[in-house]
Design an enzyme around this catalytic site. Sequence first.
Site, PDB file in Angstrom:
ATOM      1  N   PRO A 145       0.817  -1.224   0.000  1.00 29.64           N
ATOM      2  CA  PRO A 145       0.000   0.000   0.000  1.00 29.64           C
ATOM      3  C   PRO A 145       0.846   1.267   0.000  1.00 29.64           C
ATOM      4  O   PRO A 145       1.846   1.372   0.716  1.00 29.64           O
ATOM      5  CB  PRO A 145      -0.811  -0.132   1.289  1.00 29.64           C
ATOM      6  CG  PRO A 145      -0.962  -1.610   1.465  1.00 29.64           C
ATOM      7  CD  PRO A 145       0.358  -2.188   1.012  1.00 29.64           C
ATOM      8  N   CYS A 146       0.397   2.229  -0.802  1.00 32.55           N
ATOM      9  CA  CYS A 146       1.193   3.442  -1.018  1.00 32.55           C
ATOM     10  C   CYS A 146       0.604   4.684  -0.365  1.00 32.55           C
ATOM     11  O   CYS A 146       1.214   5.755  -0.396  1.00 32.55           O
ATOM     12  CB  CYS A 146       1.332   3.701  -2.518  1.00 32.55           C
ATOM     13  SG  CYS A 146      -0.247   4.010  -3.347  1.00 32.55           S
TER      14      CYS A 146
END
Length: 379
Positions: A80-81
């Site tokens: 996840p960014c």
Amino acid sequence: MPTVIDLFSGAGGLSLGASRAGFTVGAAVEIDEHAMKTHRCNFPYTVHIQKDITTLTGADILNQANINHDDFLGIIGGPPCQGFSSIGHGDINDPRNQLFIKFFDIVSELQPVFFVAENVPGIMKDKYNPIKEDAFNRIPNYVILPPLSINASEYGAPTTRTRVFFIGFRECDLIHPFSITDIEAQKVEVSKKTTVRQALEGLQEDIRYTSTFKSSKALSRSYYSSNNHLQSDFFYERVTSRIPATVGNKEYIREYKTHHFVDGCIPTNHSKAVKKRYSKLKYNEQDKVSKSKRLDPDGYCPTLRAGTGPEKGSYQAVRPIHYKYNRVITPREAARLQGFPDWFKLPETIWHSFRQIGNSVSPIVAEQVLSAIYQKLTL
């Protein structure tokens, strides 16, 4: 075929790229049920593990997927960014940032021959150095290449979407050493680059919302006026064919091959006032209200955003406006611009489609990167 495990798999951009590069995706781990549904639909031979990855060890993944440790070679994934994104809060203490470290925990435990992790450019900010250092310190026996920033348009996708790839390998007899130069050699020549106009060729364009669109299962017929298509053979093949043996929803692909039907052709119901505003926009000009920009047919699509999840109110991301018509693009057009093939079955709603496409790695970029690694295997 050599096997890889896809962590944080989403809808399957990396998985598709890996499959086309020559790998088998033995397992996919993803917590989001809707993304997992799309992945399961398009990768029927992959073992799907819909769980919080923080509750899993590498051994858990191998056991649940019935994969022998000696039978897999790589771990791929896009942690996840949101915590690193420049359009977010940039909170160094965002708990999702620890999932980047979790990726490398699993690499450390399972010791694959190689790994590929993808994230947003924001992760390269100095304030995140402790997180990266913590992650890399867990794999001291790996050769870690310098972080590689990839603009998707340079690798054949019709978008300027830029992401950072962290790539490494374990020195052993199963792979030849490689460098950033080997990955960058996969950039395409100018004749294979794809503009917005070329990317959308063959899709029905004049799609209008009517009261008949009560179901989101909107189908449209794809077509090409002649064999002399505007698209390069490189892009044409990747959006119309090149179906790996273990990938794809058989029923949907049969309809696609037989009748050229594609899904995701779902129009948005714009008011007359919105259409009027859109009609006045020039290429690359932004609507002051919606913040949507009109696409330039001879340019590239900007980065498609995912919007927010249910925990943040399920807000739809801003979508580009079609270069010819006074409407935002459809999910199928977004899929084309991200590099997904027409035979890849999309979710049945606009929200889930755009969210999954916006969160995905371009399959074209993934294929180019993983092909470079596949060529270095000594199997």
